[in-house]
Design an enzyme around this catalytic site. Sequence first.
Site, PDB file in Angstrom:
ATOM      1  N   CYS A 146       0.831  -1.527   0.545  1.00 16.79           N
ATOM      2  CA  CYS A 146      -0.126   0.177   0.503  1.00 16.79           C
ATOM      3  C   CYS A 146       0.902   1.438   0.285  1.00 16.79           C
ATOM      4  O   CYS A 146       0.347   2.393  -0.963  1.00 16.79           O
ATOM      5  CB  CYS A 146      -1.106   0.168   1.394  1.00 16.79           C
ATOM      6  SG  CYS A 146      -2.024  -1.115   0.638  1.00 16.79           S
ATOM      7  N   HIS A 147       1.363   1.738   0.478  1.00 10.56           N
ATOM      8  CA  HIS A 147       2.674   3.396   1.379  1.00 10.56           C
ATOM      9  C   HIS A 147       4.040   2.611   1.274  1.00 10.56           C
ATOM     10  O   HIS A 147       4.608   3.052   1.382  1.00 10.56           O
ATOM     11  CB  HIS A 147       2.006   3.738   2.650  1.00 10.56           C
ATOM     12  CG  HIS A 147       0.257   3.873   2.000  1.00 10.56           C
ATOM     13  ND1 HIS A 147      -0.634   3.029   3.136  1.00 10.56           N
ATOM     14  CD2 HIS A 147      -0.244   4.970   1.301  1.00 10.56           C
ATOM     15  CE1 HIS A 147      -1.790   3.926   2.394  1.00 10.56           C
ATOM     16  NE2 HIS A 147      -1.473   4.358   1.819  1.00 10.56           N
ATOM     17  N   GLY A 148       4.103   1.335   1.015  1.00 11.31           N
ATOM     18  CA  GLY A 148       5.432   0.949   0.821  1.00 11.31           C
ATOM     19  C   GLY A 148       6.313   0.512   1.923  1.00 11.31           C
ATOM     20  O   GLY A 148       7.555   0.793   1.937  1.00 11.31           O
TER      21      GLY A 148
END
Lengths: 182, 410
Positions: A146-148
Site C-alpha cells: 500500500c504505502h511501501g
Amino acid sequence: MVATGAVAGVGAALVAWPFISQMNPDAAVLALATIEVDLASVPEGQEITLKWRGNPLFVRHRTKKEIEAAKSVPIADLKDPDARNANLKSGDQATDVNRVVGGKEQFLVMMGVCTHLGCVPDANSSLKEFAVLEGSIKTGGWFCPCHGSQYDTAGRIRKGPAPENLAVPPYKYLSDTKIVVG
Amino acid sequence: MSGSSKYQPTSPVGKWFHERLPIVAFVKDHAMDFPTPKNLNYWWTFGGILAVMLVVQIITGIVLVMHYTPHVDFAFNSVEQIMRDVNYGWLIRYMHMNGASMFFIAVYIHMFRGMYFGSYKAPREVLWMIGVIIYLVMMATAFMGYVLPWGQMSFWGAKVITNLFSAIPFVGDFVTTWLWGGYSVDNPTLNRFFSLHYLLPFVLAGLVILHIWALHVPGNNNPTGIAVKGPQDTVPFHPYYTMKDGFAIVVFLIFYALFVFYGPNYMGDAVNYVPANPLSTPAHIKPEWYYLPFYAILRSIPDKLFGVIAMFSSILILLALPWLDTSRVRSGNYRPIFKGFFWVFVIVCIALGFIGSKPPEGSYVLWGRILTAYYFIHFIVILPLLGLLETPKPLPASISDDVLAKAKLA
C-alpha cells in the site's frame, strides 16, 4: 431548575452509553478469539497465513540465514526499538529473541497487519529482491504494497511510513510443535 | 425573505388552508417570487444540479436496498444478482454508482465557483460553512457506500480509511476496534456502514434545507460580487432561474447518461469486481477519484499521525476560508492577481489528484510534497497577503449598470 437539568444530563449520559457500547465487539466476536496452530506442517523457509480475529496471522519457519540477518542488526538502527510482543512487557527491546520464544527462534509468529494503515505485507521470496536492509542482506522480510513500508526478517519496521514493528500476538507453546494463539 | 407575502388566496378553501398552514405562501415566496440577481451565469446552476443528484441518489439507493444483502457472505453476490438478474438492476446500479461521481463533479464545480466569486465572504460565512459540512457528510456517505459491494477495493479502502483513526494518540486502537465492532473490518462493520449509508443522505437533505435557508437570508451572491441595491438588480426566481437551472440540469443529465450507458465502469476500479479477501491486499490500492487529492496529501507526509492531521486539515481549513481571505472585494473578476492564483490553485488540486492515483515512488513523492505545501500556502499565506497587497479593479455602481454596460459592448 439546576437540579432538574443536572438529573436530565446524567440520565442522558447514562442512556447514551448502551448506544455507544453496542458498537464494540460482541460476545460472539470475542468468543472466536483463540486458535491452535500445528507448527510441524510449516517447512523451513516457508510461511503460512491463518486468520485470527479476522486478521491475517503469519507463521514463518525462518531459515538460519534469516535469523542471523535479524540478529546482526544493532538496536540503534531500528525505527521502533520496542519488541511489540504481547507476551513480554511493553518497553522490552526489539532484539530478535524478543520477537520470538527463546529456543524456538525458527518460528516467527506475528500479525500480518501493517502498522501504518492495516494492509497485508507481502513476504519477500528469495526470487524477488528488495533492498529491505540497506547495506546488509537483500532478500527476506516483508514489503507492504500500500504505502511501501519494509519489514526485516524479524518483522521489524525498517523503512517507510509504518510507525511500529509488526505485532506479536499473545501465544504459548502447548507442546514442542503446537501453539495456541489468543 | 421577511415581511408579508404577496400571496393572497382567492378561493374559500385556499383561505381556510392558508390561515392554518401558510405553506403555499412559503413556496411562492421562496421558490417562485424570490428576488434573484439578474446576472447569474451558468456556474450558478450547480446548486440546482446538486439537489437533483441528491434526489437521484436517494431514489436509486432505496431501490437497490430492495435487492441488496448486507452480509459478508452474500453482499458481493447480491450486487452481482442486481447486475444480472434483477429487472433493470444493471441500470439502477450504474445510475447510483456513476451518480456518486457526478455528485462530486458538481460539488467541486460549485465549491470552486464559490471560491472564485468570493461567495464565502460576509454576510455568507454560515452559508459557506454549512456547505463545507455538507461536503464532509457527502464524503463519509460515499465512502461507506463504496464498502457495500464488498469487493477487494471496498474491503481494503475501508480498512485503510478506518485505520486512519488508529493514528490518534493513546486511544487510537480502541477507536478503530469500536468502529469495526471487531478486530478487523468484518460483518459488523459492513452492517453499520449499510445502516449509516442509508441514514446520511437524509441528514444531507436536512443540511441542504439549512444551506438554502442560510442562502435566502442575504440572497444570492453574483458574478460582480456587489450587493443587490434594488428591484432593478433582480428578477423573480421563477420563471427566469427555474428555466435556466432546468436547462443546465438537462445538459448535466445528458453528460451523466453518457457515462451510465457508454462508460459505466470508466470511473471505477476493476479490482472491485474481485470479492473481498481479508488475507490479501491488492497490489495497487487507491480510493475513488474524488478522494485522490486528499489521499496524495496523506501520503506526502512521511509520519503516520501528521499525515492524518494534514489530510483532515486540508478539508477543515475550508471552514476558516471566510477569515483567511482578507480582501473586501468578493468577485475574482475584479481581483487581477487573485484570479491568477485561483487558477494555479485549481491546477494544484487536479495535480494532487493525479499524484494520489500513482504509487508513492520516485518523483511522485517529491511532487506530492511540493503540491501539498502549496495547497496550504495558498490558504495560509497567499490569500491573507493578497487582500492587503492587491489593488482591485474599480467595481461597477450596481448589478444593473454592469449588465447594461456589457449589453452595450456586445
